[in-house]
Design an enzyme around this catalytic site. Structure first.
Site, mmCIF file in Angstrom:
data_model
loop_
_atom_site.group_PDB
_atom_site.id
_atom_site.type_symbol
_atom_site.label_atom_id
_atom_site.label_comp_id
_atom_site.label_asym_id
_atom_site.label_seq_id
_atom_site.Cartn_x
_atom_site.Cartn_y
_atom_site.Cartn_z
ATOM 1 N N GLU A 1 0.877 -1.267 0.104
ATOM 2 C CA GLU A 1 -0.060 0.101 0.000
ATOM 3 C C GLU A 1 0.894 1.195 -0.026
ATOM 4 O OE1 GLU A 1 -2.754 -0.231 -0.852
ATOM 5 O OE2 GLU A 1 -3.059 -2.623 -0.241
ATOM 6 N N ARG B 1 24.003 0.790 1.806
ATOM 7 C CA ARG B 1 24.729 -0.495 2.004
ATOM 8 C C ARG B 1 25.992 -0.262 1.019
ATOM 9 N NH1 ARG B 1 19.636 -2.179 3.178
ATOM 10 N NH2 ARG B 1 19.108 -2.673 1.068
ATOM 11 N N GLY C 1 29.110 -0.198 2.369
ATOM 12 C CA GLY C 1 30.367 -1.100 2.714
ATOM 13 C C GLY C 1 30.178 -2.747 2.451
ATOM 14 N N ASP D 1 21.793 -2.792 -3.285
ATOM 15 C CA ASP D 1 23.109 -2.552 -2.530
ATOM 16 C C ASP D 1 23.843 -1.654 -3.595
ATOM 17 O OD1 ASP D 1 25.008 -4.292 -0.571
ATOM 18 O OD2 ASP D 1 26.017 -3.119 -2.105
ATOM 19 N N GLY E 1 30.487 -1.575 -2.066
ATOM 20 C CA GLY E 1 31.215 -2.504 -1.186
ATOM 21 C C GLY E 1 31.426 -3.971 -1.752
ATOM 22 N N ASP F 1 30.376 -7.710 -1.259
ATOM 23 C CA ASP F 1 29.018 -8.238 -0.625
ATOM 24 C C ASP F 1 29.061 -9.606 -0.676
ATOM 25 O OD1 ASP F 1 28.321 -5.419 -0.071
ATOM 26 O OD2 ASP F 1 27.830 -5.323 -2.186
ATOM 27 N N ASN G 1 34.992 -13.095 -7.578
ATOM 28 C CA ASN G 1 34.250 -13.795 -6.757
ATOM 29 C C ASN G 1 34.966 -14.620 -5.958
ATOM 30 O OD1 ASN G 1 31.884 -14.082 -9.603
ATOM 31 N ND2 ASN G 1 31.695 -12.556 -8.068
ATOM 32 N N ASP H 1 32.800 -32.044 -5.360
ATOM 33 C CA ASP H 1 32.623 -31.133 -6.266
ATOM 34 C C ASP H 1 32.975 -30.993 -7.505
ATOM 35 O OD1 ASP H 1 31.694 -30.196 -3.517
ATOM 36 O OD2 ASP H 1 33.740 -29.981 -2.938
ATOM 37 N N ASP I 1 36.917 -34.807 -6.382
ATOM 38 C CA ASP I 1 36.252 -33.513 -7.199
ATOM 39 C C ASP I 1 36.703 -33.627 -8.769
ATOM 40 O OD1 ASP I 1 35.726 -32.500 -4.632
ATOM 41 O OD2 ASP I 1 37.693 -31.382 -4.412
#
EC number: 3.4.24.40
Length: 481
Positions: free
Chosen positions: A190, A267, A269, A299, A302, A304, A361, A388, A414
Site C-alpha cells: 500500500e 549499504r 560497505g 546494494d 562494497g 558483498d 568472486n 565437487d 572432485d
C-alpha cells in the site's frame, strides 16, 4: 557474465550434454532460469524485461510527489498515524488507531522503500498535514462489520485523500503484521501505491473476475517479481511455501528508482545477506535454518556476500544482477536488482550450484556435492567437503592475467569440467609442451608450492591464454573433457 560468454553457453550446451554427466549442463540450465523478454511467450503471455514491466506496468499512473511525469527527483515526505476519521474514500468507517506494533511495521516498510530510492520519511503528529497517512477501518458504510477487504491506498497528489493508506483491522494479518508476513507485505504494497506505483496491470480487488490468467498483461506479473502484484509466485515458477516478501522486489526497485532516483548511499560497505547478516534489515537476515528468506537486494557498493551456509537444502545461487536463486528450500525466492554487484557466495550443507559474475568472486560450496562456476574475473573457488565440480564455460573464465584459484581440490573426488570447450573440438592432453594445433590441456605440477597449473590452448588462439591454479595435485582423470 559478458554477452559473448553468454553466447558461448548457448553454443556449448549441446556439446556438453552430449557426453556423460557434466556440471556444465547444470550451470547452463540455471543460467537461463527466469530468462525474460527477448520476444519470449510464457504462460501464453508476453514476457517483459524489467524496464518494460516498469514503464508499461508499475509506473502507469505517471505520478510522483514531485508532480505528474516528474521522474528521478528525490522527495522528502511526511507521514502520520491518524487518530480518527469520519469515513475512508471507499466509505468504510469504524476507525481504529494504529497499534504500536502496526506503527513499527509500517515504519520498517517505509524504510525498505527509502533504502531503494531517494526518499526520506519524517513522522508528524496526527493533526498535522502529511503526505502519507495510515489508519485502520472496521465497518462498511451501513455500519456492518467488514470482513472482506484487506487494504487500499491513494496515489500521490493534491487531493485531501492523496497518499492515504487504509487497512482493515478485522484481518488478522493487519492486526499482527509482526508475526503474519502477509500483514507486513500489505503495508509495503500500500505504501507503494502512496508513492505512485500501480499494480502491474489494470486490476483491483473486488472488480470483476480477476486472476493471473484473466488479468495479468505479461508473464512476470507475480509476487516473485513485484510486491505490487496480486498473483501467486507459482504462476511464474516460484515456490515460497506460503511466505511473502516484506520489501520491494526486483521490478519494484527499478520502478521506485525511476520515480525518485536510486539511493546510492544504501549499504556501500561490505554487506552480508542471509546468515551473519549485518544489514540491520529483518528480511535480509537469517537467524536459523527455519527462517524463510524472500527478498530482492538493492546494494550500492562494497564487497558483498550471500551467506546461505545455515541451510541443508540443495540450493542454487546466482550472483548476476537480474537473476533469481533458490535458497533455503524455496524456489526463486532471492533475487538481485539490476545495477547491483554481489561478489561472494557461501552455500550450505546440501548439494548446491553457485554461479559467479564478472567480479572477482569468492565462492564457497560448503558440505555436499557442489557445482561452482566463477564466470569471468579472478575467482577463488572452494568446494568444501563432498564431491565437487568446478565448471568453466569459455576461455574468458580464467585467463593468464586474471586466473582462478581452486583452493581445496581433492584428486580422485572432485572434478574440473571443461566440457563446454567441446564445441571447438575434442580436447586432448599433452605432457610438457603444446603442439600448436589447439584444444590441448596441460597439467603442470609445482611440487615446491604443492599447486597445479591447468593450462588450455584453445583452437584458433595464437597463444595460451587459459589458466587455472589449483591447490593440490590434479590428475588427468580429474578433468572432464
Amino acid at each position: 557474465m559478458q554477452q559473448n560468454e553468454k553466447a558461448s553457453l548457448n553454443t556449448s550446451a549441446a556439446a556438453a550434454k552430449a557426453g556423460s554427466y557434466t556440471g556444465y549442463a547444470d550451470v547452463y540450465d540455471f543460467w537461463y532460469y527466469h530468462q525474460r523478454g527477448d520476444g519470449l511467450t510464457v504462460n501464453g503471455k508476453p514476457s517483459y524485461t524489467t524496464d518494460k514491466a516498469v514503464s508499461e506496468g508499475l509506473t502507469r499512473p505517471h505520478t510522483t510527489w514531485n508532480g505528474d511525469n516528474v521522474f528521478g527527483k528525490a522527495a522528502n515526505l511526511t507521514y502520520s498515524f491518524l487518530n480518527t476519521f469520519s469515513s475512508t474514500p471507499n466509505g468504510h468507517t469504524g476507525p481504529v488507531k494504529f497499534t504500536p506494533v502496526q506503527m513499527q511495521q509500517a515504519k520498517l516498510s517505509l524504510q525498505s522503500w527509502a533504502d531503494a530510492a531517494n526518499l526520506t520519511f519524517t513522522e508528524v503528529s496526527p493533526n498535522q498535514k502529511a503526505n502519507i497517512t495510515f489508519a485502520n477501518y472496521t465497518r462498511n458504510a451501513d455500519g456492518s462489520l467488514n470482513t472482506d477487504t484487506q487494504a487500499y491506498a491513494a496515489y500521490p497528489g493534491t487531493h485531501p485523500v492523496s497518499g492515504s493508506a487504509w487497512f482493515n483491522y478485522n484481518q488478522s494479518s493487519i492486526r499482527n503484521p509482526d508475526t503474519d508476513e502477509y500483514g507486513r507485505h500489505s503495508f509495503t504494497h500500500e505504501i507503494g501505491h502512496a508513492l505512485g506505483l500501480s499494480h502491474p496491470a489494470e486490476y483491483n480487488a473486488g472488480e470483476g473476475d480477476i486472476s493471473y490468467k484473466n488479468s495479468a498483461a505479461y508473464a512476470e506479473d507475480s509476487r516473485q517479481f513485484s510486491i505490487m502484484s496480486y498473483w501467486e509466485v507459482e504462476n511464474t515458477g516460484g515456490d515460497f511455501k506460503g511466505h511473502y516478501s516484506a520489501g520491494p522486489l526486483m521490478d519494484d526497485i527499478a520502478a521506485i528508482q525511476k520515480l525518485y532516483g536510486a539511493n546510492m548511499t544504501t549499504r556501500t560497505g561490505d554487506t552480508v545477506y542471509g546468515f551473519n547478516s549485518n544489514t540491520d534489515r529483518d528480511f535480509y537476515t537469517a537467524t536459523n535454518s527455519s527462517k524463510a528468506l524472500v527478498f530482492s537486494v538493492w546494494d550500492a557498493g562494497g564487497t558483498d556476500t550471500f551467506d546461505f551456509s545455515g541451510y541443508s537444502n540443495n540450493q542454487r545461487i546466482n550472483l548476476n544482477e537480474g537473476s533469481f536463486s533458490d535458497v533455503g528450500g524455496l524456489k526463486g525466492n532471492v533475487s538481485i536488482a539490476h545495477g547491483v554487484t554481489i561478489e561472494n557466495a557461501i552455500g550450505g550443507s546440501g548439494n548446491d550450484i553457485l554461479i559467479g559474475n564478472g567480479a572477482d568472486n569468492i565462492l564457497q560450496g560448503g558440505a555436499g556435492d557442489d557445482v561452482l562456476y566463477g564466470s569471468t574475473g579472478a575467482d577463488t573457488l572452494t568446494g568444501g567437503a563432498g564431491r565437487d565440480i568446478f565448471v568453466y564455460g569459455s576461455g574468458q573464465d580464467s585467463t593468464v592475467s586474471a586466473y582462478d584459484w581452486i583452493t581445496d581440490f581433492q584428486t580422485g573426488i572432485d572434478k574440473i569440467d571443461l566440457s563446454a570447450f567441446r564445441n571447438e573440438g575434442q580436447l586432448s592432453f599433452v605432457q610438457d609442451q603444446f603442439t600448436g594445433k589447439g584444444q590441448e590441456v596441460m597439467l603442470q605440477w609445482d611440487a615446491a608450492n604443492s599447486t597445479t597449473n591447468l593450462w588450455l590452448h584453445e583452437a584458433g588462439h595464437s597463444s595460451v591464454d587459459f589458466l587455472v591454479r589449483i591447490v593440490g595435485q590434479t590428475a588427468q582423470s580429474d578433468i572432464i573433457v
